[in-house]
Scaffold this active site. Structure first.
Site, PDB file in Angstrom:
ATOM      1  N   TYR A   1      23.051 -11.569  15.126  1.00  0.00           N
ATOM      2  CA  TYR A   1      24.424 -11.737  14.639  1.00  0.00           C
ATOM      3  C   TYR A   1      25.001 -13.088  15.069  1.00  0.00           C
ATOM      4  O   TYR A   1      25.829 -13.653  14.377  1.00  0.00           O
ATOM      5  CB  TYR A   1      25.324 -10.637  15.211  1.00  0.00           C
ATOM      6  CG  TYR A   1      25.460  -9.419  14.337  1.00  0.00           C
ATOM      7  CD1 TYR A   1      24.352  -8.642  14.026  1.00  0.00           C
ATOM      8  CD2 TYR A   1      26.698  -9.024  13.850  1.00  0.00           C
ATOM      9  CE1 TYR A   1      24.480  -7.504  13.244  1.00  0.00           C
ATOM     10  CE2 TYR A   1      26.841  -7.894  13.067  1.00  0.00           C
ATOM     11  CZ  TYR A   1      25.737  -7.144  12.761  1.00  0.00           C
ATOM     12  OH  TYR A   1      25.871  -6.025  11.993  1.00  0.00           O
TER      13      TYR A   1
ATOM     14  N   LYS B   1      11.993  -3.337  19.246  1.00  0.00           N
ATOM     15  CA  LYS B   1      10.887  -3.611  18.317  1.00  0.00           C
ATOM     16  C   LYS B   1       9.948  -4.551  19.052  1.00  0.00           C
ATOM     17  O   LYS B   1       9.570  -5.624  18.568  1.00  0.00           O
ATOM     18  CB  LYS B   1      11.438  -4.218  17.010  1.00  0.00           C
ATOM     19  CG  LYS B   1      10.426  -4.325  15.891  1.00  0.00           C
ATOM     20  CD  LYS B   1      10.066  -2.985  15.240  1.00  0.00           C
ATOM     21  CE  LYS B   1       8.935  -3.150  14.254  1.00  0.00           C
ATOM     22  NZ  LYS B   1       8.460  -1.868  13.686  1.00  0.00           N
TER      23      LYS B   1
ATOM     24  N   ASP C   1      12.017   1.787  14.234  1.00  0.00           N
ATOM     25  CA  ASP C   1      11.655   2.558  13.031  1.00  0.00           C
ATOM     26  C   ASP C   1      11.470   4.032  13.387  1.00  0.00           C
ATOM     27  O   ASP C   1      11.951   4.929  12.687  1.00  0.00           O
ATOM     28  CB  ASP C   1      10.406   1.971  12.347  1.00  0.00           C
ATOM     29  CG  ASP C   1       9.266   1.654  13.298  1.00  0.00           C
ATOM     30  OD1 ASP C   1       9.473   1.712  14.529  1.00  0.00           O
ATOM     31  OD2 ASP C   1       8.162   1.359  12.814  1.00  0.00           O
TER      32      ASP C   1
HETATM   33  C1  IPM Z   1      30.321  -2.548  12.059  1.00  0.00           C
HETATM   34  C2  IPM Z   1      30.398  -3.335  10.775  1.00  0.00           C
HETATM   35  C3  IPM Z   1      30.438  -4.819  11.120  1.00  0.00           C
HETATM   36  C4  IPM Z   1      29.143  -5.157  11.822  1.00  0.00           C
HETATM   37  C5  IPM Z   1      30.690  -5.759   9.925  1.00  0.00           C
HETATM   38  C6  IPM Z   1      31.964  -5.412   9.197  1.00  0.00           C
HETATM   39  C7  IPM Z   1      30.700  -7.197  10.339  1.00  0.00           C
HETATM   40  O1  IPM Z   1      29.353  -3.002   9.945  1.00  0.00           O
HETATM   41  O2  IPM Z   1      31.220  -2.689  12.910  1.00  0.00           O
HETATM   42  O3  IPM Z   1      29.368  -1.788  12.232  1.00  0.00           O
HETATM   43  O4  IPM Z   1      28.128  -5.438  11.171  1.00  0.00           O
HETATM   44  O5  IPM Z   1      29.132  -5.144  13.046  1.00  0.00           O
END
Ligand code: IPM
Ligand code: MG
Length: 371
Positions: free
Chosen positions: A139, A194, A226
Protein backbone atom coordinates in the site's frame (compact mmCIF):
# COMPACT_ATOMS: atom_id res chain seq x y z
CA UNK A 1 -13.45 14.16 24.88
CA UNK A 2 -13.05 15.62 21.46
CA UNK A 3 -14.26 13.56 18.54
CA UNK A 4 -13.61 14.49 14.92
CA UNK A 5 -16.54 13.39 12.76
CA UNK A 6 -15.60 12.65 9.15
CA UNK A 7 -18.66 11.27 7.33
CA UNK A 8 -17.16 11.29 3.81
CA UNK A 9 -19.08 10.10 0.77
CA UNK A 10 -21.95 7.90 -0.33
CA UNK A 11 -23.70 6.23 2.58
CA UNK A 12 -21.05 7.75 4.90
CA UNK A 13 -23.19 10.70 5.94
CA UNK A 14 -26.24 8.52 6.61
CA UNK A 15 -24.51 5.90 8.75
CA UNK A 16 -22.32 8.35 10.66
CA UNK A 17 -25.43 10.44 11.41
CA UNK A 18 -26.96 7.44 13.17
CA UNK A 19 -23.78 6.64 15.07
CA UNK A 20 -23.63 10.22 16.33
CA UNK A 21 -27.23 10.00 17.53
CA UNK A 22 -26.41 6.79 19.37
CA UNK A 23 -23.32 8.43 20.90
CA UNK A 24 -25.47 11.35 22.06
CA UNK A 25 -27.90 8.93 23.69
CA UNK A 26 -25.17 7.02 25.50
CA UNK A 27 -23.44 10.26 26.53
CA UNK A 28 -26.66 11.51 28.13
CA UNK A 29 -27.19 8.30 30.06
CA UNK A 30 -23.56 8.00 31.20
CA UNK A 31 -22.98 11.69 31.78
CA UNK A 32 -20.14 11.95 29.24
CA UNK A 33 -19.11 15.25 27.72
CA UNK A 34 -18.46 14.55 24.06
CA UNK A 35 -17.46 17.49 21.89
CA UNK A 36 -17.88 16.74 18.22
CA UNK A 37 -16.68 18.66 15.21
CA UNK A 38 -17.45 17.62 11.64
CA UNK A 39 -15.28 18.06 8.56
CA UNK A 40 -15.31 17.12 4.90
CA UNK A 41 -13.21 14.23 3.67
CA UNK A 42 -12.90 12.16 0.49
CA UNK A 43 -14.88 13.09 -2.59
CA UNK A 44 -16.92 15.62 -0.64
CA UNK A 45 -13.66 17.44 0.18
CA UNK A 46 -12.45 17.16 -3.41
CA UNK A 47 -15.65 18.91 -4.53
CA UNK A 48 -15.39 21.66 -1.91
CA UNK A 49 -11.62 22.16 -1.53
CA UNK A 50 -9.99 20.34 -4.43
CA UNK A 51 -8.28 17.79 -2.15
CA UNK A 52 -9.55 14.59 -0.47
CA UNK A 53 -7.73 15.35 2.80
CA UNK A 54 -7.56 19.12 3.22
CA UNK A 55 -5.11 20.49 5.80
CA UNK A 56 -8.06 21.70 7.93
CA UNK A 57 -9.50 18.18 8.11
CA UNK A 58 -6.13 16.64 8.92
CA UNK A 59 -5.46 19.12 11.72
CA UNK A 60 -8.92 18.54 13.19
CA UNK A 61 -8.17 14.80 13.17
CA UNK A 62 -4.77 15.39 14.77
CA UNK A 63 -6.21 17.52 17.55
CA UNK A 64 -9.07 15.13 18.37
CA UNK A 65 -8.95 12.33 20.96
CA UNK A 66 -10.65 10.02 18.46
CA UNK A 67 -12.00 10.08 14.93
CA UNK A 68 -15.29 8.66 13.70
CA UNK A 69 -15.06 8.02 9.99
CA UNK A 70 -17.76 6.99 7.51
CA UNK A 71 -16.54 5.96 4.07
CA UNK A 72 -14.99 7.55 1.00
CA UNK A 73 -15.11 7.00 -2.72
CA UNK A 74 -17.36 7.24 -5.72
CA UNK A 75 -16.96 6.05 -9.29
CA UNK A 76 -17.13 9.60 -10.53
CA UNK A 77 -13.62 10.25 -9.18
CA UNK A 78 -12.02 7.26 -10.91
CA UNK A 79 -10.54 9.46 -13.61
CA UNK A 80 -8.72 11.79 -11.21
CA UNK A 81 -5.01 11.36 -10.73
CA UNK A 82 -4.35 8.96 -7.86
CA UNK A 83 -3.20 11.63 -5.37
CA UNK A 84 -6.58 13.36 -5.63
CA UNK A 85 -8.82 10.31 -5.36
CA UNK A 86 -11.10 10.02 -2.33
CA UNK A 87 -9.34 6.85 -1.08
CA UNK A 88 -6.20 8.92 -0.48
CA UNK A 89 -8.03 10.57 2.42
CA UNK A 90 -8.25 7.41 4.49
CA UNK A 91 -4.79 6.26 3.45
CA UNK A 92 -3.40 9.70 4.33
CA UNK A 93 -5.08 9.72 7.74
CA UNK A 94 -3.71 6.26 8.53
CA UNK A 95 -0.21 7.28 7.47
CA UNK A 96 -0.08 10.79 8.98
CA UNK A 97 -1.53 9.67 12.30
CA UNK A 98 0.55 6.44 12.37
CA UNK A 99 -2.56 4.28 12.81
CA UNK A 100 -0.69 1.04 12.22
CA UNK A 101 -2.87 -1.42 14.11
CA UNK A 102 -6.22 -2.18 12.54
CA UNK A 103 -8.67 -4.30 14.57
CA UNK A 104 -11.45 -5.93 12.61
CA UNK A 105 -13.47 -8.21 14.86
CA UNK A 106 -15.80 -10.59 13.05
CA UNK A 107 -18.56 -11.59 15.38
CA UNK A 108 -21.58 -13.57 14.29
CA UNK A 109 -24.61 -12.45 16.26
CA UNK A 110 -26.79 -15.40 17.16
CA UNK A 111 -29.77 -13.62 15.59
CA UNK A 112 -28.01 -13.48 12.23
CA UNK A 113 -26.58 -16.96 11.64
CA UNK A 114 -29.09 -17.46 8.79
CA UNK A 115 -27.94 -14.30 7.06
CA UNK A 116 -24.44 -15.71 6.61
CA UNK A 117 -23.53 -17.26 3.31
CA UNK A 118 -22.17 -20.26 5.23
CA UNK A 119 -24.15 -22.96 7.00
CA UNK A 120 -25.40 -21.67 10.37
CA UNK A 121 -23.47 -24.32 12.33
CA UNK A 122 -20.19 -23.11 10.82
CA UNK A 123 -20.68 -19.54 11.99
CA UNK A 124 -22.83 -19.81 15.14
CA UNK A 125 -20.82 -18.32 17.97
CA UNK A 126 -18.06 -17.11 15.64
CA UNK A 127 -15.78 -14.57 17.33
CA UNK A 128 -12.50 -13.90 15.57
CA UNK A 129 -10.29 -10.85 15.47
CA UNK A 130 -8.38 -9.85 12.37
CA UNK A 131 -5.45 -7.58 13.11
CA UNK A 132 -4.27 -5.93 9.93
CA UNK A 133 -1.05 -3.94 9.73
CA UNK A 134 -2.22 -0.67 8.23
CA UNK A 135 0.65 1.65 7.36
CA UNK A 136 3.12 -0.52 5.46
CA UNK A 137 3.24 -3.23 2.78
CA UNK A 138 2.52 -2.72 -0.91
CA UNK A 139 0.00 0.00 0.00
CA UNK A 140 2.78 2.42 0.89
CA UNK A 141 5.94 0.85 -0.55
CA UNK A 142 8.17 2.97 -2.77
CA UNK A 143 9.07 3.08 -5.58
CA UNK A 144 5.84 2.79 -7.49
CA UNK A 145 4.71 4.12 -10.81
CA UNK A 146 4.66 3.50 -14.54
CA UNK A 147 7.48 3.13 -16.98
CA UNK A 148 8.55 1.40 -20.14
CA UNK A 149 9.63 -2.16 -19.52
CA UNK A 150 13.26 -2.87 -20.30
CA UNK A 151 13.07 -6.61 -19.57
CA UNK A 152 10.47 -9.26 -18.81
CA UNK A 153 8.09 -10.80 -21.32
CA UNK A 154 7.27 -7.57 -23.14
CA UNK A 155 10.25 -5.19 -23.26
CA UNK A 156 9.21 -1.79 -24.59
CA UNK A 157 5.64 -2.13 -23.29
CA UNK A 158 4.13 0.18 -20.69
CA UNK A 159 4.28 -1.40 -17.24
CA UNK A 160 3.20 -0.44 -13.73
CA UNK A 161 4.84 -1.43 -10.47
CA UNK A 162 4.28 -1.19 -6.70
CA UNK A 163 6.75 -2.25 -4.06
CA UNK A 164 5.92 -4.65 -1.26
CA UNK A 165 8.03 -3.90 1.80
CA UNK A 166 8.08 -4.28 5.56
CA UNK A 167 10.75 -3.29 8.04
CA UNK A 168 11.57 -5.34 11.12
CA UNK A 169 10.23 -2.72 13.62
CA UNK A 170 6.95 -2.46 11.70
CA UNK A 171 6.45 -6.21 11.99
CA UNK A 172 7.58 -6.29 15.63
CA UNK A 173 5.07 -3.70 16.79
CA UNK A 174 2.08 -5.33 15.07
CA UNK A 175 3.16 -8.74 16.38
CA UNK A 176 3.16 -7.40 19.94
CA UNK A 177 -0.32 -5.97 19.38
CA UNK A 178 -1.55 -9.35 18.15
CA UNK A 179 -0.04 -11.41 20.97
CA UNK A 180 -1.34 -9.00 23.59
CA UNK A 181 -4.82 -9.07 22.05
CA UNK A 182 -4.69 -12.89 22.10
CA UNK A 183 -3.81 -12.81 25.82
CA UNK A 184 -7.13 -11.04 26.42
CA UNK A 185 -8.94 -13.64 24.28
CA UNK A 186 -8.35 -17.33 23.53
CA UNK A 187 -4.55 -17.18 23.37
CA UNK A 188 -4.07 -18.23 19.80
CA UNK A 189 -2.50 -16.21 16.98
CA UNK A 190 -2.52 -17.21 13.33
CA UNK A 191 0.08 -15.23 11.41
CA UNK A 192 -0.83 -15.11 7.73
CA UNK A 193 1.96 -14.74 5.17
CA UNK A 194 3.18 -15.80 1.75
CA UNK A 195 6.67 -16.73 2.85
CA UNK A 196 6.85 -19.50 0.28
CA UNK A 197 7.04 -16.87 -2.46
CA UNK A 198 7.70 -13.39 -1.04
CA UNK A 199 10.84 -12.27 0.83
CA UNK A 200 8.79 -9.55 2.55
CA UNK A 201 6.71 -12.24 4.17
CA UNK A 202 9.66 -14.47 5.02
CA UNK A 203 10.89 -11.54 7.14
CA UNK A 204 7.35 -11.21 8.50
CA UNK A 205 7.28 -14.87 9.52
CA UNK A 206 10.77 -14.75 11.08
CA UNK A 207 10.02 -11.63 13.12
CA UNK A 208 6.62 -12.85 14.33
CA UNK A 209 8.31 -16.09 15.43
CA UNK A 210 10.96 -14.12 17.35
CA UNK A 211 8.43 -11.87 19.08
CA UNK A 212 6.41 -14.95 20.01
CA UNK A 213 9.23 -16.02 22.35
CA UNK A 214 8.04 -13.25 24.71
CA UNK A 215 4.52 -14.70 24.81
CA UNK A 216 4.87 -18.35 25.82
CA UNK A 217 1.24 -18.39 26.99
CA UNK A 218 0.00 -17.76 23.45
CA UNK A 219 -0.09 -20.42 20.74
CA UNK A 220 1.30 -19.30 17.36
CA UNK A 221 0.55 -20.89 14.02
CA UNK A 222 1.74 -19.73 10.59
CA UNK A 223 -0.52 -20.01 7.57
CA UNK A 224 -0.11 -19.10 3.91
CA UNK A 225 -2.64 -16.55 2.78
CA UNK A 226 -4.26 -18.76 0.15
CA UNK A 227 -4.81 -21.47 2.72
CA UNK A 228 -6.10 -18.89 5.23
CA UNK A 229 -8.68 -17.72 2.68
CA UNK A 230 -9.82 -21.32 2.36
CA UNK A 231 -9.81 -22.12 6.09
CA UNK A 232 -11.87 -18.99 6.79
CA UNK A 233 -14.79 -20.44 4.87
CA UNK A 234 -14.10 -24.07 5.82
CA UNK A 235 -13.77 -23.82 9.59
CA UNK A 236 -13.73 -20.16 10.65
CA UNK A 237 -14.19 -20.93 14.34
CA UNK A 238 -10.71 -22.50 14.46
CA UNK A 239 -9.26 -18.97 14.40
CA UNK A 240 -8.90 -16.61 17.33
CA UNK A 241 -6.57 -13.73 16.42
CA UNK A 242 -5.38 -13.48 12.82
CA UNK A 243 -2.47 -11.11 12.23
CA UNK A 244 -1.36 -10.16 8.75
CA UNK A 245 -0.06 -7.44 6.46
CA UNK A 246 -1.95 -4.58 4.91
CA UNK A 247 -2.88 -6.16 1.58
CA UNK A 248 -3.77 -9.65 2.81
CA UNK A 249 -5.63 -8.10 5.74
CA UNK A 250 -7.72 -5.98 3.40
CA UNK A 251 -8.85 -9.05 1.51
CA UNK A 252 -9.28 -11.48 4.41
CA UNK A 253 -11.25 -8.97 6.48
CA UNK A 254 -13.84 -8.59 3.73
CA UNK A 255 -14.06 -12.36 3.55
CA UNK A 256 -14.44 -12.64 7.32
CA UNK A 257 -17.10 -9.95 7.26
CA UNK A 258 -19.36 -12.05 5.09
CA UNK A 259 -19.21 -14.89 7.62
CA UNK A 260 -21.05 -12.65 10.02
CA UNK A 261 -23.97 -12.14 7.67
CA UNK A 262 -23.11 -8.79 6.18
CA UNK A 263 -20.20 -6.45 5.81
CA UNK A 264 -22.68 -3.94 7.22
CA UNK A 265 -22.08 -5.50 10.66
CA UNK A 266 -18.29 -5.19 10.83
CA UNK A 267 -16.77 -2.35 12.85
CA UNK A 268 -13.09 -1.45 12.95
CA UNK A 269 -10.55 0.44 14.99
CA UNK A 270 -7.25 1.77 13.66
CA UNK A 271 -4.91 2.61 16.50
CA UNK A 272 -1.58 4.32 16.98
CA UNK A 273 0.96 3.35 19.64
CA UNK A 274 -0.94 5.36 22.28
CA UNK A 275 -4.39 4.00 21.44
CA UNK A 276 -5.53 7.14 19.76
CA UNK A 277 -7.70 5.88 16.99
CA UNK A 278 -9.83 6.22 13.94
CA UNK A 279 -13.04 4.21 13.94
CA UNK A 280 -14.83 3.24 10.79
CA UNK A 281 -17.08 0.52 9.43
CA UNK A 282 -15.09 -2.01 7.40
CA UNK A 283 -17.27 -1.42 4.37
CA UNK A 284 -17.13 1.26 1.71
CA UNK A 285 -19.27 4.16 0.57
CA UNK A 286 -21.70 1.98 -1.44
CA UNK A 287 -22.64 4.64 -4.02
CA UNK A 288 -25.27 2.27 -5.43
CA UNK A 289 -27.46 2.63 -2.34
CA UNK A 290 -26.35 6.11 -1.21
CA UNK A 291 -29.16 8.52 -0.38
CA UNK A 292 -31.75 5.75 -0.28
CA UNK A 293 -31.82 5.43 3.48
CA UNK A 294 -31.34 1.67 3.42
CA UNK A 295 -27.69 1.28 4.49
CA UNK A 296 -27.00 -0.69 7.65
CA UNK A 297 -25.63 1.74 10.28
CA UNK A 298 -24.69 -1.01 12.76
CA UNK A 299 -21.05 -1.35 11.68
CA UNK A 300 -20.59 2.37 12.32
CA UNK A 301 -22.53 2.28 15.58
CA UNK A 302 -20.39 -0.65 16.73
CA UNK A 303 -17.28 1.28 15.66
CA UNK A 304 -18.41 4.10 17.94
CA UNK A 305 -18.58 1.54 20.75
CA UNK A 306 -15.00 0.49 20.00
CA UNK A 307 -14.03 4.17 20.13
CA UNK A 308 -15.49 4.52 23.62
CA UNK A 309 -13.64 1.41 24.74
CA UNK A 310 -10.20 1.86 23.14
CA UNK A 311 -9.61 5.60 22.89
CA UNK A 312 -11.96 7.23 25.38
CA UNK A 313 -11.69 4.72 28.21
CA UNK A 314 -15.47 4.34 28.65
CA UNK A 315 -16.00 0.56 28.67
CA UNK A 316 -19.43 0.76 30.33
CA UNK A 317 -20.75 3.07 27.62
CA UNK A 318 -19.25 0.78 24.97
CA UNK A 319 -20.91 -2.30 26.50
CA UNK A 320 -24.15 -0.36 26.62
CA UNK A 321 -24.11 0.34 22.87
CA UNK A 322 -23.27 -3.28 22.10
CA UNK A 323 -26.10 -4.62 24.24
CA UNK A 324 -28.50 -2.12 22.67
CA UNK A 325 -27.53 -3.48 19.24
CA UNK A 326 -28.20 -7.03 20.47
CA UNK A 327 -31.56 -5.94 21.87
CA UNK A 328 -32.60 -4.40 18.57
CA UNK A 329 -31.58 -7.53 16.64
CA UNK A 330 -33.48 -9.67 19.13
CA UNK A 331 -36.52 -7.48 18.60
CA UNK A 332 -36.37 -8.54 14.95
CA UNK A 333 -35.32 -5.31 13.23
CA UNK A 334 -33.25 -5.88 10.11
CA UNK A 335 -31.85 -3.64 7.41
CA UNK A 336 -32.12 -5.25 3.95
CA UNK A 337 -28.52 -6.58 3.99
CA UNK A 338 -29.19 -8.74 7.07
CA UNK A 339 -32.76 -9.65 6.27
CA UNK A 340 -33.60 -13.31 5.94
CA UNK A 341 -36.98 -14.92 6.51
CA UNK A 342 -37.39 -16.68 9.82
CA UNK A 343 -34.89 -16.58 12.70
CA UNK A 344 -36.82 -13.90 14.50
CA UNK A 345 -36.75 -11.32 11.71
CA UNK A 346 -39.82 -9.18 12.20
CA UNK A 347 -39.45 -5.98 10.26
CA UNK A 348 -37.29 -4.62 7.47
CA UNK A 349 -36.13 -1.14 8.42
CA UNK A 350 -34.02 1.64 6.96
CA UNK A 351 -30.92 3.40 8.25
CA UNK A 352 -32.78 5.98 10.33
CA UNK A 353 -35.15 3.55 11.95
CA UNK A 354 -32.27 1.23 12.88
CA UNK A 355 -30.35 4.13 14.44
CA UNK A 356 -33.47 5.31 16.29
CA UNK A 357 -34.07 1.83 17.63
CA UNK A 358 -30.53 1.49 19.00
CA UNK A 359 -30.67 4.96 20.59
CA UNK A 360 -34.05 4.09 22.14
CA UNK A 361 -32.74 0.75 23.40
CA UNK A 362 -29.94 2.60 25.19
CA UNK A 363 -32.43 4.68 27.08
CA UNK A 364 -34.75 1.78 27.94
CA UNK A 365 -32.07 -0.70 29.02
CA UNK A 366 -30.81 1.94 31.45
CA UNK A 367 -34.33 2.36 32.84
CA UNK A 368 -34.62 -1.39 33.29
CA UNK A 369 -31.33 -1.70 35.15
CA UNK A 370 -32.26 1.18 37.45
CA UNK A 371 -35.71 -0.03 38.43
C1 IPM B 1 -10.55 -0.78 3.72
C2 IPM B 1 -10.76 -0.21 2.34
C3 IPM B 1 -9.58 0.71 2.03
C4 IPM B 1 -8.33 -0.14 2.02
C5 IPM B 1 -9.72 1.52 0.72
C6 IPM B 1 -10.98 2.34 0.70
C7 IPM B 1 -8.52 2.38 0.47
O1 IPM B 1 -10.92 -1.21 1.42
O2 IPM B 1 -10.44 -0.01 4.69
O3 IPM B 1 -10.51 -2.01 3.85
O4 IPM B 1 -7.99 -0.75 1.01
O5 IPM B 1 -7.67 -0.19 3.05
MG1 MG C 1 -11.06 -3.17 2.26
Amino acid sequence: MRIAILPGDGIGTEIVGEAVRVLDAVARVHGLKLETETALVGGAAVDAHGHPLPESTLSLARAADAILFGAVGDWKYDKLERALRPEQAILGLRKHLQLFANFRPALCYEQLTQASSLKPELVAGLDILIIRELTGDIYFGQPRGRRTATDGHFPGAEEAFDTMRYSRPEIERIAHVAFQAAQRRNRKVTSVDKANVLETFQLWKDVVTEVHAQYPDVELEHMYVDNAAMQLVRAPKKFDVVVTGNMFGDILSDEAAMLTGSIGMLPSASLDAKNKGLYEPSHGSAPDIAGKGVANPLATILSAAMMLRFSLDQPAAADHIESAVRAVLSAGLRTPDIWSEGQGAVRKVGTREMGDAVAAAITTTRKTTKS
